[in-house]
Design a protein around this motif. Structure first.
Motif, PDB file in Angstrom:
ATOM      1  N   ILE A  44      31.095  20.847  -6.457  1.00 13.24           N
ATOM      2  CA  ILE A  44      31.394  19.854  -5.411  1.00 13.24           C
ATOM      3  C   ILE A  44      31.391  20.516  -4.039  1.00 13.24           C
ATOM      4  O   ILE A  44      31.379  21.746  -3.934  1.00 13.24           O
ATOM      5  CB  ILE A  44      32.741  19.151  -5.674  1.00 13.24           C
ATOM      6  CG1 ILE A  44      33.883  20.179  -5.698  1.00 13.24           C
ATOM      7  CG2 ILE A  44      32.695  18.375  -6.974  1.00 13.24           C
ATOM      8  CD1 ILE A  44      35.253  19.546  -5.738  1.00 13.24           C
ATOM      9  N   LEU A  45      31.385  19.681  -2.999  1.00 10.72           N
ATOM     10  CA  LEU A  45      31.407  20.194  -1.623  1.00 10.72           C
ATOM     11  C   LEU A  45      32.858  20.363  -1.201  1.00 10.72           C
ATOM     12  O   LEU A  45      33.670  19.450  -1.361  1.00 10.72           O
ATOM     13  CB  LEU A  45      30.718  19.213  -0.681  1.00 10.72           C
ATOM     14  CG  LEU A  45      29.249  18.907  -0.985  1.00 10.72           C
ATOM     15  CD1 LEU A  45      28.764  17.743  -0.133  1.00 10.72           C
ATOM     16  CD2 LEU A  45      28.389  20.141  -0.765  1.00 10.72           C
ATOM     17  N   GLU A  46      33.181  21.544  -0.651  1.00 10.00           N
ATOM     18  CA  GLU A  46      34.547  21.794  -0.199  1.00 10.00           C
ATOM     19  C   GLU A  46      34.766  21.132   1.152  1.00 10.00           C
ATOM     20  O   GLU A  46      33.819  20.922   1.914  1.00 10.00           O
ATOM     21  CB  GLU A  46      34.794  23.304  -0.085  1.00 10.00           C
ATOM     22  CG  GLU A  46      34.667  24.059  -1.403  1.00 10.00           C
ATOM     23  CD  GLU A  46      35.700  23.633  -2.441  1.00 10.00           C
ATOM     24  OE1 GLU A  46      36.781  23.153  -2.039  1.00 10.00           O
ATOM     25  OE2 GLU A  46      35.409  23.763  -3.656  1.00 10.00           O
ATOM     26  N   GLY A  47      36.014  20.810   1.470  1.00  9.74           N
ATOM     27  CA  GLY A  47      36.333  20.266   2.798  1.00  9.74           C
ATOM     28  C   GLY A  47      36.965  18.894   2.706  1.00  9.74           C
ATOM     29  O   GLY A  47      36.969  18.270   1.640  1.00  9.74           O
ATOM     30  N   GLN A  48      37.509  18.431   3.831  1.00  6.99           N
ATOM     31  CA  GLN A  48      38.174  17.129   3.882  1.00  6.99           C
ATOM     32  C   GLN A  48      37.190  16.107   4.429  1.00  6.99           C
ATOM     33  O   GLN A  48      36.730  16.225   5.558  1.00  6.99           O
ATOM     34  CB  GLN A  48      39.410  17.230   4.789  1.00  6.99           C
ATOM     35  CG  GLN A  48      40.211  15.945   4.921  1.00  6.99           C
ATOM     36  CD  GLN A  48      40.718  15.429   3.563  1.00  6.99           C
ATOM     37  OE1 GLN A  48      41.219  16.218   2.758  1.00  6.99           O
ATOM     38  NE2 GLN A  48      40.526  14.145   3.298  1.00  6.99           N
ATOM     39  N   PHE A  49      36.858  15.104   3.607  1.00  7.94           N
ATOM     40  CA  PHE A  49      35.957  14.042   4.055  1.00  7.94           C
ATOM     41  C   PHE A  49      36.692  13.193   5.090  1.00  7.94           C
ATOM     42  O   PHE A  49      37.866  12.882   4.923  1.00  7.94           O
ATOM     43  CB  PHE A  49      35.522  13.192   2.856  1.00  7.94           C
ATOM     44  CG  PHE A  49      34.286  12.368   3.107  1.00  7.94           C
ATOM     45  CD1 PHE A  49      33.024  12.939   3.018  1.00  7.94           C
ATOM     46  CD2 PHE A  49      34.373  11.025   3.444  1.00  7.94           C
ATOM     47  CE1 PHE A  49      31.876  12.185   3.240  1.00  7.94           C
ATOM     48  CE2 PHE A  49      33.235  10.258   3.670  1.00  7.94           C
ATOM     49  CZ  PHE A  49      31.988  10.847   3.564  1.00  7.94           C
ATOM     50  N   PRO A  50      36.019  12.800   6.198  1.00  7.29           N
ATOM     51  CA  PRO A  50      36.703  12.029   7.237  1.00  7.29           C
ATOM     52  C   PRO A  50      37.198  10.672   6.716  1.00  7.29           C
ATOM     53  O   PRO A  50      36.599  10.106   5.805  1.00  7.29           O
ATOM     54  CB  PRO A  50      35.622  11.842   8.309  1.00  7.29           C
ATOM     55  CG  PRO A  50      34.332  12.097   7.627  1.00  7.29           C
ATOM     56  CD  PRO A  50      34.609  13.060   6.521  1.00  7.29           C
ATOM     57  N   ASP A  51      38.266  10.172   7.305  1.00  8.15           N
ATOM     58  CA  ASP A  51      38.810   8.874   6.917  1.00  8.15           C
ATOM     59  C   ASP A  51      37.986   7.779   7.599  1.00  8.15           C
ATOM     60  O   ASP A  51      38.321   7.303   8.677  1.00  8.15           O
ATOM     61  CB  ASP A  51      40.280   8.786   7.337  1.00  8.15           C
ATOM     62  CG  ASP A  51      40.891   7.466   6.894  1.00  8.15           C
ATOM     63  OD1 ASP A  51      40.222   6.707   6.159  1.00  8.15           O
ATOM     64  OD2 ASP A  51      42.029   7.188   7.301  1.00  8.15           O
ATOM     65  N   VAL A  52      36.883   7.404   6.967  1.00  7.33           N
ATOM     66  CA  VAL A  52      35.978   6.450   7.616  1.00  7.33           C
ATOM     67  C   VAL A  52      36.580   5.062   7.726  1.00  7.33           C
ATOM     68  O   VAL A  52      36.204   4.285   8.596  1.00  7.33           O
ATOM     69  CB  VAL A  52      34.605   6.352   6.898  1.00  7.33           C
ATOM     70  CG1 VAL A  52      33.853   7.653   7.000  1.00  7.33           C
ATOM     71  CG2 VAL A  52      34.773   5.913   5.469  1.00  7.33           C
ATOM     72  N   ASN A  53      37.542   4.753   6.861  1.00  4.15           N
ATOM     73  CA  ASN A  53      38.161   3.417   6.963  1.00  4.15           C
ATOM     74  C   ASN A  53      38.776   3.209   8.337  1.00  4.15           C
ATOM     75  O   ASN A  53      38.809   2.098   8.850  1.00  4.15           O
ATOM     76  CB  ASN A  53      39.203   3.231   5.865  1.00  4.15           C
ATOM     77  CG  ASN A  53      38.541   3.092   4.506  1.00  4.15           C
ATOM     78  OD1 ASN A  53      37.437   2.572   4.406  1.00  4.15           O
ATOM     79  ND2 ASN A  53      39.195   3.587   3.476  1.00  4.15           N
ATOM     80  N   ALA A  54      39.252   4.312   8.936  1.00  2.59           N
ATOM     81  CA  ALA A  54      39.891   4.219  10.252  1.00  2.59           C
ATOM     82  C   ALA A  54      38.902   3.815  11.348  1.00  2.59           C
ATOM     83  O   ALA A  54      39.287   3.192  12.331  1.00  2.59           O
ATOM     84  CB  ALA A  54      40.531   5.563  10.608  1.00  2.59           C
ATOM     85  N   VAL A  55      37.606   4.167  11.165  1.00  2.00           N
ATOM     86  CA  VAL A  55      36.619   3.828  12.207  1.00  2.00           C
ATOM     87  C   VAL A  55      35.985   2.450  11.991  1.00  2.00           C
ATOM     88  O   VAL A  55      35.239   1.959  12.831  1.00  2.00           O
ATOM     89  CB  VAL A  55      35.476   4.875  12.335  1.00  2.00           C
ATOM     90  CG1 VAL A  55      36.052   6.261  12.606  1.00  2.00           C
ATOM     91  CG2 VAL A  55      34.588   4.874  11.103  1.00  2.00           C
ATOM     92  N   PHE A  56      36.265   1.837  10.840  1.00  2.00           N
ATOM     93  CA  PHE A  56      35.673   0.525  10.559  1.00  2.00           C
ATOM     94  C   PHE A  56      36.262  -0.512  11.495  1.00  2.00           C
ATOM     95  O   PHE A  56      37.440  -0.822  11.418  1.00  2.00           O
ATOM     96  CB  PHE A  56      35.972   0.111   9.108  1.00  2.00           C
ATOM     97  CG  PHE A  56      34.805   0.311   8.185  1.00  2.00           C
ATOM     98  CD1 PHE A  56      34.476   1.578   7.738  1.00  2.00           C
ATOM     99  CD2 PHE A  56      34.035  -0.767   7.765  1.00  2.00           C
ATOM    100  CE1 PHE A  56      33.412   1.771   6.884  1.00  2.00           C
ATOM    101  CE2 PHE A  56      32.955  -0.570   6.911  1.00  2.00           C
ATOM    102  CZ  PHE A  56      32.650   0.692   6.472  1.00  2.00           C
ATOM    103  N   PRO A  57      35.440  -1.083  12.394  1.00  2.00           N
ATOM    104  CA  PRO A  57      35.988  -2.146  13.240  1.00  2.00           C
ATOM    105  C   PRO A  57      36.273  -3.381  12.384  1.00  2.00           C
ATOM    106  O   PRO A  57      35.649  -3.588  11.342  1.00  2.00           O
ATOM    107  CB  PRO A  57      34.856  -2.429  14.242  1.00  2.00           C
ATOM    108  CG  PRO A  57      33.664  -1.670  13.775  1.00  2.00           C
ATOM    109  CD  PRO A  57      34.014  -0.852  12.595  1.00  2.00           C
TER     110      PRO A  57
END
Lengths: 375, 375
Positions: A241-254
């Motif tokens: 898997i890819l390491e790292g924290q995936f951004p919280d895209v729900n926060a950018v959903f208008p």
């Protein structure tokens, strides 16, 4: 070793394993497929640096008949080529003096050089851990709908693949390259409804999963430590898997929009395709969408090639009836292609805020695109 | 210039012209398609160094409506891309200020930069001369059946294409690379039965003719000086020819055979395909065919890969029942693929003489292959 098996079924199993092999790898043994014959089953294993596959065939499945146990490491491409040209329903496969595989039918015999199985790495397959079950066809569709927003070569590693997240009873697959987001909610079955996990699957692994998924039946997604496995019938597909924290895209959903345009999916797709002007140097035209006087005007141009303008009147409107917004035509076309519904909604705030493309007919899929600022 | 025309029909005409264009040519004007609009017709012309195409559309054909005469030189690829994405049945095309083409439909307009038609060469098309008419489908099939023996890069220039010869009332198409010969006799119609000609068509021109030929109707083959033209409906395809004397292959055709083997086409093809062992370095295995004890034994091997052996008993025999002969497997497979008949005849003299493959069901096609001498 010595066994016989249904030829067509064996082709399918070798195909699965062969697809992921990287023939350019410096170690020849890794380019092979390991066949292990035990008393009651046969397994086929292959790997590259990122993903590994193991398929298990039990005695009497696929006409499997085991005469002598053992292991050998074959060149999958040669085996496939030969098996496809044979006519026999059942093939006999044996290993002679540890360095030659013999494939035989009723009236023919192939002798093939093989690789040294002692050099093959010892692969561990993880099939137990946090897991959910999903429909294979739905998963394949969801991966195709979300992979469009992923840039394989993204510098921020965690964005170079898809995010699988189970949270608050919903399972989402999300992809983003920072300019657009593709998000799909998927139905699932789980024995543990408190289940919660998150994992990031590399771009190339997603492409392999898409190829491997059949059009029907269920599969199991298993999350263990730094691996994720997909178990499809007799086959385990395992990826790093890819390491790292995936951004919280729900926060950018208008969520509050000034304008919603309702269009026919096919007609709007063809309109935007026309704005994607042909050219010889892979230029991507900017598409300007102007909403005024109850019309949509679509404009685009590429200096060396020319320009395009079309008036579109077949839409319904909710909210503010005057807007002007510009997009990368490729992003818009990619997004529109993922919808199978008859109508679409284009949701706008203003020329600088992301738009959301969705459909009331199927609210599981959303595509967000950031607009481009033009003079 | 200003005209309107059926969009789908125009796509087809531009497609024909666009296919032969070499976009890598140093002169940009040669990469264009010349559109000439006269009072009562429109013509489209394109060329590369070897072949040229001209298509003529008369007033009212393909909904052609001419409003203003003139010429322009367009980029075919851009026009095709745009025309394919449009929905309109009829498109309007005009030229503005000699440097912009305007394509418009009911609600849309494309403005496209064009090339300078004054720089386009003046091409002469030859449609009159010695000619015969043949069926388009038969010609396409004949070209596909004979091109297999042609080596495009042959040092002897005249062999790097197909020979068309009309002599003694028979029309033959022949290809050879010195190791094999493909010969096909074709039905034709001619107003002059004393007609006699010979011409050699370059390999690449043959491929273009194959693409251009429809599946039905007749076409005219015209021989003039150093050109050969194929006239198909409204389109003239003209190619330069290969200079030199084509060898008299009829003289090398053996006629008395010691052994004839009658086989099922499909079964024998699959048998030889199996002998064509897979490999990574484009090695072509030698196939050894042994006829003995009322059996055919096929053997092949590649050192790095392995070996193959199969016993074949489904054949009938005439003549000597003991032979051993070896071939390049690719040549044998290419030849077998050209036959559409149910049965084939493999005609042998001995291990050193060419074999002839033919079929009593269709005696218009013959394939000759020289054997290989093996230790």
């Amino acid at each position: 070793m010595f066994f016989s098996i249904n030829r067509i079924a064996l082709i399918e199993e070798i195909n699965k394993c062969n697809r992921i092999i990287d023939i350019k790898t410096p170690s020849p043994s890794i380019t092979g497929i390991l066949i292990d014959v035990n008393i009651d089953s046969l397994s086929l294993t292959s790997t590259n640096t990122v993903v590994s596959i193991k398929s298990l065939v039990r005695l009497n499945e696929m006409n499997l008949n085991i005469k002598q146990v053992g292991s050998m490491l074959i060149k999958g491409k040669y085996f496939l080529d030969i098996l496809k040209k044979m006519d026999d329903d059942i093939v006999n496969i044996s290993c002679v003096e540890n360095n030659v595989a013999v494939l035989s039918g009723k009236k023919l015999e192939f002798s093939l050089n093989i690789l040294d199985f002692n050099e093959y790495p010892n692969l561990a397959f993880r099939e137990k851990g946090d897991s959910i079950n999903v429909n294979c066809f739905d998963l394949k569709k969801a991966l195709n709908q979300t992979i469009i927003s992923v840039n394989e070569w993204k510098q921020k590693i965690v964005l170079s693949g898809l995010n699988f997240a189970l949270k608050d009873g919903a399972f989402y697959i999300t992809g983003t390259d920072g300019y657009r987001v593709s998000r799909k909610r998927l139905n699932f079955w789980s024995t543990n409804i408190e289940n919660k996990f998150e994992t990031n699957i590399p771009y190339r692994s997603v492409l392999e999963i898409i190829k491997l998924l059949p059009d029907n039946g269920e599969c199991k997604i298993v999350i263990v430590d730094s691996y994720t496995s997909i178990v499809i019938n007799n086959t385990v597909f395992q990826t790093t898997i890819l390491e790292g924290q995936f951004p919280d895209v729900n926060a950018v959903f208008p969520s509050d929009f000034n304008t919603t345009i309702f269009v026919d999916n096919k007609k709007f797709f063809k309109l935007i395709s026309r704005a994607d002007l042909p050219n010889d140097d892979n230029s991507i035209p900017v598409v300007n969408m102007i909403l005024e006087d109850e019309k949509i005007i679509i404009k685009s141009s590429i200096h060396q090639v020319g320009s395009f303008e079309e008036t579109f009147e077949e839409f319904e409107l909710k909210g503010i009836d005057s807007q002007s917004i510009s997009f990368n035509s490729k992003y818009l076309i990619d997004s529109l292609k993922t919808f199978e519904t008859k109508t679409l909604e284009i949701n706008l705030i203003d020329s600088k805020k992301p738009i959301v493309i969705s459909s009331a007919e199927d609210d599981s899929l959303s595509q967000i695109i950031l607009p481009m600022f033009t003079s």
